[in-house]
Design an enzyme around this catalytic site. Structure first.
Site, short mmCIF file in Angstrom:
data_model
loop_
_atom_site.label_atom_id
_atom_site.label_comp_id
_atom_site.label_asym_id
_atom_site.label_seq_id
_atom_site.Cartn_x
_atom_site.Cartn_y
_atom_site.Cartn_z
N LYS A 199 0.89 -1.17 0.00
CA LYS A 199 0.00 0.00 0.00
C LYS A 199 0.92 1.21 0.00
O LYS A 199 0.83 2.08 0.87
CB LYS A 199 -0.93 -0.09 1.23
CG LYS A 199 -2.14 0.79 1.18
CD LYS A 199 -3.17 0.43 0.13
CE LYS A 199 -4.20 1.55 0.06
NZ LYS A 199 -5.12 1.42 -1.08
N ASP A 231 -5.52 -3.36 -2.13
CA ASP A 231 -6.94 -3.37 -2.50
C ASP A 231 -7.14 -3.84 -3.94
O ASP A 231 -8.01 -4.66 -4.24
CB ASP A 231 -7.58 -1.99 -2.25
CG ASP A 231 -6.77 -0.82 -2.81
OD1 ASP A 231 -5.65 -1.05 -3.33
OD2 ASP A 231 -7.27 0.32 -2.74
N ASP A 255 -2.06 -12.24 5.46
CA ASP A 255 -3.09 -12.94 6.24
C ASP A 255 -4.44 -12.79 5.54
O ASP A 255 -5.15 -13.77 5.30
CB ASP A 255 -3.16 -12.35 7.65
CG ASP A 255 -4.21 -13.03 8.51
OD1 ASP A 255 -4.33 -14.27 8.41
OD2 ASP A 255 -4.89 -12.33 9.28
N ASP A 259 -6.63 -15.74 2.82
CA ASP A 259 -8.00 -16.24 3.04
C ASP A 259 -8.89 -15.89 1.84
O ASP A 259 -9.74 -16.69 1.44
CB ASP A 259 -8.62 -15.63 4.31
CG ASP A 259 -8.31 -16.47 5.55
OD1 ASP A 259 -7.25 -17.12 5.58
OD2 ASP A 259 -9.14 -16.47 6.50
C1 IPM Z 1 -3.16 -17.49 9.95
C2 IPM Z 1 -4.11 -17.31 11.09
C3 IPM Z 1 -3.37 -16.73 12.28
C4 IPM Z 1 -2.79 -15.39 11.87
C5 IPM Z 1 -4.26 -16.61 13.52
C6 IPM Z 1 -4.85 -17.94 13.92
C7 IPM Z 1 -3.56 -15.96 14.66
O1 IPM Z 1 -5.18 -16.52 10.71
O2 IPM Z 1 -2.19 -18.25 10.08
O3 IPM Z 1 -3.39 -16.91 8.90
O4 IPM Z 1 -3.47 -14.38 11.94
O5 IPM Z 1 -1.66 -15.35 11.44
MG MG Z 2 -5.23 -16.01 8.71
#
Ligand code: IPM
Ligand code: MG
Length: 363
Positions: A199, A231, A255, A259
């Site tokens: 960013k 973003d 992180d 996801d």
């Molecule tokens: C990940 C998880 C961890 C993080 C959590 C469980 C603390 O979300 O490994 O991505 O935020 O790193």
């Molecule tokens: Mg995570």
């Protein structure tokens, strides 16, 4: 690695974790056993250690010094998800998360998160299996997470500092470029490409990350470089995921975007990771311990199974690693293993792991 009876022996520490952790690990070990039997020539010696929220609740610490020492002395650590939402430190953060003690503590600076579209999974993307195949390399020891347990403030305000260092950025950027050299490029065009996500239009720390990335990139004239803001990257990972090969970014961005990537390929229940440093590594799913479905034989064990495959590769057992990846692919392709729209496997956790173990044996 040591040799006994002509067999390669790998000493692996094992932390089952909290919530769905033990079920996932049991499934992964069944697959590991099948891979050992199928490929042969090596043996994995497991040492079980306790760690996470359960231990913290009983003893006030999430890992003992002795266990940490065992991890240090092992060839690798296989770990289930840890942490429980109701087990928290006085500052309100989760006490069972081992990220501080393991990621920062062991200085495993590259969090390697493959995002791959496998066959037979429900994805909102109208793409074929294999058309999404990129790796997020998340910086794992600093960035916003350096502030773990060190936030400052009072009841009116609280601050966490995002720290980006030259050394930390150089080494993770190098890791990303070296990884790109080992891969065969982005699915869309076969070009080896590293995308720096930051960013830098807003924050000086991210602008610095980009500058150091560019400097390191000069050592890799054979790899294409690309920049994206965080973003814009979120949009691009949904709209043109096939153009990505390796992406490197600060801890918190990694992180969130990992996801997001998982969400495009059938859910994070299918997503493994390696936490790698120089001469040290541990392996775990990218998701949490899902206590709401723990002990019900409902969780998807694929993340843990593929984390085990990544570990095998790290241990030098490339053939066994590939056998596990192929088995997951085949089990999904043939329908022996089906993942529902909710990300959970039809027939349950045990059945899913068994389907993969059978596919390993049938290879
Ligand atoms: C990940 C998880 C961890 C993080 C959590 C469980 C603390 O979300 O490994 O991505 O935020 O790193
Ligand atoms: Mg995570």
């Amino acid at each position: 690695m040591a040799r006994a009876d002509g067999q390669r022996t790998h000493r692996v520490a094992l932390i089952e974790g909290d919530g769905i952790g033990p079920e996932l690990v049991a499934g992964a070990l069944a697959v590991l056993e099948a891979a050992q039997a199928r490929v042969g020539g090596f043996r994995v010696e497991l040492e079980r250690l306790e760690g996470g929220a359960g231990l913290y609740r009983r003893e006030g610490r999430n890992l003992s010094e002795q266990s940490l020492q065992t991890v240090r002395e092992s060839d690798a650590l296989l770990k289930g998800p840890t942490g429980l939402p109701d087990v928290r430190r006085p500052d309100g953060t989760e006490a069972g998360s081992l990220g501080g003690v393991l990621r920062t503590g062991l200085d495993v600076y590259a969090n390697v998160r493959p995002v791959k579209l496998l066959p037979g999974v429900e994805s909102a993307l109208k793409l074929r299996p294999g058309d999404v195949d990129y790796v997020i390399v998340r910086e794992n020891t600093e960035g916003l997470y350096l502030s773990r347990g060190k936030g400052v403030g009072n009841e009116q305000a609280m601050a966490d500092t995002l720290m980006v260092t030259r050394t930390g950025t150089e080494r993770v950027a190098r890791f990303a470029f070296d990884l790109a050299r080992k891969r065969s490029g982005a699915p869309s065009d076969g070009v080896r490409r590293v995308t720096c996500v930051d960013k830098s239009n807003v924050l000086a720390s991210y602008a610095f990350f980009r500058r150091v990335f560019d400097e390191v990139g000069e050592e890799y004239p054979d790899v294409e470089k690309q920049h994206l803001y965080g973003d814009a990257a979120a949009q691009a990972l949904v709209m043109r995921p096939s153009t990505f090969d390796v992406l490197v970014m600060e801890n918190f961005l990694g992180d969130v975007l990992s996801d997001l990537g998982g969400g495009t390929v059938g859910g994070i229940g299918l997503c493994p990771s390696a936490n790698a440093g120089d001469g040290r590594a541990y392996f775990e799913p990218i998701h949490g311990s899902a206590p709401d479905i723990a002990g019900q034989d409902r969780a998807n064990p694929i993340s843990q199974i593929l984390a085990t495959a990544m570990m095998l590769d790290y241990l030098g057992e490339a053939e066994a690693s590939e056998a596990v990846w192929r088995a997951v692919w085949r089990a999904l392709e043939t329908g022996a293993l089906r993942i529902g729209a909710n990300g959970q496997p039809d027939g349950g956790t045990r059945r899913a792991a068994q389907a993969v173990a059978e596919a390993v044996g049938a290879a």
